[in-house]
Structures are given as C-alpha cells and as structure tokens.
Design a protein around this motif. Sequence first.
Motif, short mmCIF file in Angstrom:
data_model
loop_
_atom_site.label_atom_id
_atom_site.label_comp_id
_atom_site.label_asym_id
_atom_site.label_seq_id
_atom_site.Cartn_x
_atom_site.Cartn_y
_atom_site.Cartn_z
N THR A 36 -21.40 51.71 9.94
CA THR A 36 -21.30 51.03 11.22
C THR A 36 -21.82 49.62 11.00
O THR A 36 -22.97 49.43 10.63
CB THR A 36 -22.16 51.75 12.27
OG1 THR A 36 -21.78 53.13 12.29
CG2 THR A 36 -21.94 51.18 13.67
N ALA A 37 -20.94 48.63 11.24
CA ALA A 37 -21.34 47.25 11.00
C ALA A 37 -22.18 46.70 12.14
O ALA A 37 -22.92 45.75 11.98
CB ALA A 37 -20.12 46.37 10.76
N GLY A 38 -22.10 47.29 13.29
CA GLY A 38 -22.92 46.85 14.42
C GLY A 38 -22.70 45.40 14.73
O GLY A 38 -21.57 44.91 14.72
N GLY A 39 -23.75 44.67 14.96
CA GLY A 39 -23.63 43.27 15.33
C GLY A 39 -23.17 42.42 14.14
O GLY A 39 -22.39 41.49 14.27
N SER A 40 -23.67 42.74 12.97
CA SER A 40 -23.33 41.94 11.81
C SER A 40 -23.43 42.80 10.56
O SER A 40 -24.11 43.82 10.57
CB SER A 40 -24.29 40.77 11.68
OG SER A 40 -25.60 41.30 11.49
N LEU A 41 -22.78 42.38 9.50
CA LEU A 41 -22.79 43.16 8.27
C LEU A 41 -24.18 43.34 7.69
O LEU A 41 -24.48 44.37 7.10
CB LEU A 41 -21.84 42.53 7.24
CG LEU A 41 -20.36 42.87 7.48
CD1 LEU A 41 -19.46 41.96 6.67
CD2 LEU A 41 -20.07 44.32 7.16
N GLU A 42 -25.06 42.34 7.89
CA GLU A 42 -26.42 42.45 7.34
C GLU A 42 -27.12 43.68 7.89
O GLU A 42 -27.94 44.29 7.21
CB GLU A 42 -27.30 41.26 7.73
CG GLU A 42 -26.95 39.97 7.06
CD GLU A 42 -26.09 39.07 7.94
OE1 GLU A 42 -26.10 37.88 7.68
OE2 GLU A 42 -25.42 39.60 8.85
N ASN A 43 -26.84 44.00 9.15
CA ASN A 43 -27.51 45.13 9.79
C ASN A 43 -26.71 46.42 9.73
O ASN A 43 -26.98 47.34 10.48
CB ASN A 43 -27.85 44.77 11.25
CG ASN A 43 -28.83 43.62 11.33
OD1 ASN A 43 -29.74 43.51 10.52
ND2 ASN A 43 -28.62 42.73 12.29
N SER A 44 -25.75 46.49 8.82
CA SER A 44 -24.92 47.69 8.70
C SER A 44 -25.75 48.91 8.36
O SER A 44 -26.73 48.81 7.63
CB SER A 44 -23.90 47.53 7.57
OG SER A 44 -23.04 46.48 7.83
N THR A 45 -25.31 50.03 8.91
CA THR A 45 -25.99 51.28 8.57
C THR A 45 -24.94 52.30 8.16
O THR A 45 -23.76 52.18 8.51
CB THR A 45 -26.77 51.84 9.77
OG1 THR A 45 -25.86 52.05 10.85
CG2 THR A 45 -27.86 50.90 10.22
N VAL A 46 -25.37 53.28 7.37
CA VAL A 46 -24.47 54.37 7.00
C VAL A 46 -25.04 55.67 7.54
O VAL A 46 -26.26 55.82 7.65
CB VAL A 46 -24.25 54.48 5.46
CG1 VAL A 46 -23.38 53.36 4.96
CG2 VAL A 46 -25.56 54.54 4.72
N ASN A 47 -24.16 56.60 7.84
CA ASN A 47 -24.57 57.88 8.39
C ASN A 47 -24.72 58.88 7.26
O ASN A 47 -23.75 59.45 6.77
CB ASN A 47 -23.50 58.34 9.40
CG ASN A 47 -23.90 59.62 10.13
OD1 ASN A 47 -24.81 60.33 9.72
ND2 ASN A 47 -23.20 59.90 11.22
N MET A 48 -25.97 59.09 6.83
CA MET A 48 -26.23 60.01 5.73
C MET A 48 -26.33 61.45 6.21
O MET A 48 -26.30 62.39 5.43
CB MET A 48 -27.54 59.62 5.01
CG MET A 48 -27.45 58.28 4.32
SD MET A 48 -29.03 57.72 3.69
CE MET A 48 -29.22 58.78 2.27
#
Lengths: 76, 141
Positions: free
Chosen positions: B95-107
Amino acid sequence: MLILSRKIGESLIIDGKIEVKIVDISGDKIKLGIEAPKEVSVFRNELCKTVEENKQAVSSVKPSALKSFLKAQKTE
Amino acid sequence: MIITTRDFGEIEISEKDVITFVDKIFGFEEYTSYVMLFDDEVGTSFGWLQSVDEPEICFLVANPGILSCEYKPSIPQSVKKGLEGDVSEIWLVMTAGGSLENSTVNMKSPIVINNANGFASQIIVEEDYEIRHRVFGKEIA
C-alpha cells in the motif's frame, strides 16, 4: 470496550439475538461458538483489517513512479 | 488474448499466464483471474497483480526478499490442498498510501501462488506479522 469474564460453557448475548459461547480453552487459544441470524456477518479481526488494507492497496502506482523512487533511494 | 491494464496499457497475455484465485482476495471476491506484470527496469522485487477482467483492480505486490527481516509464515495444509500443491511464490500486497516513502506491505495476509497450476490464495497467517510493515527506512514526519 466492554470486558467480561466467562468460564467454559458460559456465553454472552449481544443485541438480544447474537450468542457468543466459550466452547473450549486450550493453552492460549479460546474456541468461541457464535449463533447469529443469517444477515449478521462474523469475521476475524485480521480479515476485516485485510479487506481495508486491500481496498487502499488498489490505488495506482505507475511503474515510472516506482522506478524513479527506487533510483532515488539507491543514490541516497 | 489482449487485456486492458491500469498501469501498463493494453497487453497480450496467454492462458498460461493467468493466476486463478481459488480463495478470493479479501474484499475483491468477484475478481478471481489475474496476471503478474513486471517492469524491466523495476525488476522482479515488485510486481503488479492485475485483474484480467477489470483494469482498475491492480495490486502492487512486493517480493518478501526485499525485507530486511526474516519472513517465514507457516502455510496450513488446507491452503496447500486448495492450491493442489506447494506454494512456490509468496507476494506481499503493498500500500503506497500518501507517498512511496511511507509504503507498507501486508505481512499478515500474503498472496501465495502455486506456479505449477497458477492457483493462488490470499491467506491470513498464524504468526504475528504486521498488516502494515514499512518497506523503506524510517517514518518521514
């Protein structure tokens, strides 16, 4: 959050029509039995969170955007 | 066949490229056929899981290999049964959310694929992995 203690075999009634029963306790796992009308959906918390997460995940990330970002990361 | 994709325009795919979700992607139950798309310059650490039927349904997925931590989710027998074989690939929905820097992955809920037959599932693993695990460095204020 309402917090109640129940023993094995005891149950809770939610909204007069949903019953949650403690069926078994084994180690750190509790087996719950749920009786609810057909129209009431019951999901594990993680499943609901996953649905939410999946829905956010479908926003577009173009290859070019990811490419530029990864390149910038490498040069830092 | 030619399909319309969200981020790659129109592309040609064959039947053998199609990934079939035997257990649906949570929240997207009607869409069961996907293809994995890669960009040559981005490489194989990230892919786009594109719905064959609906161009707008496309998930950016990451290879767990990009994580700095170990990732060893247990795969239940019931999942292997559903996939009719072993899991050969694991991908994490990003999920890139607001920006790529703050991307998270669903582990916690990875996508598992059996490449031998193209069957896939999104599963929720027993282990306490995060649903939102930061991919890139520290939180940017």
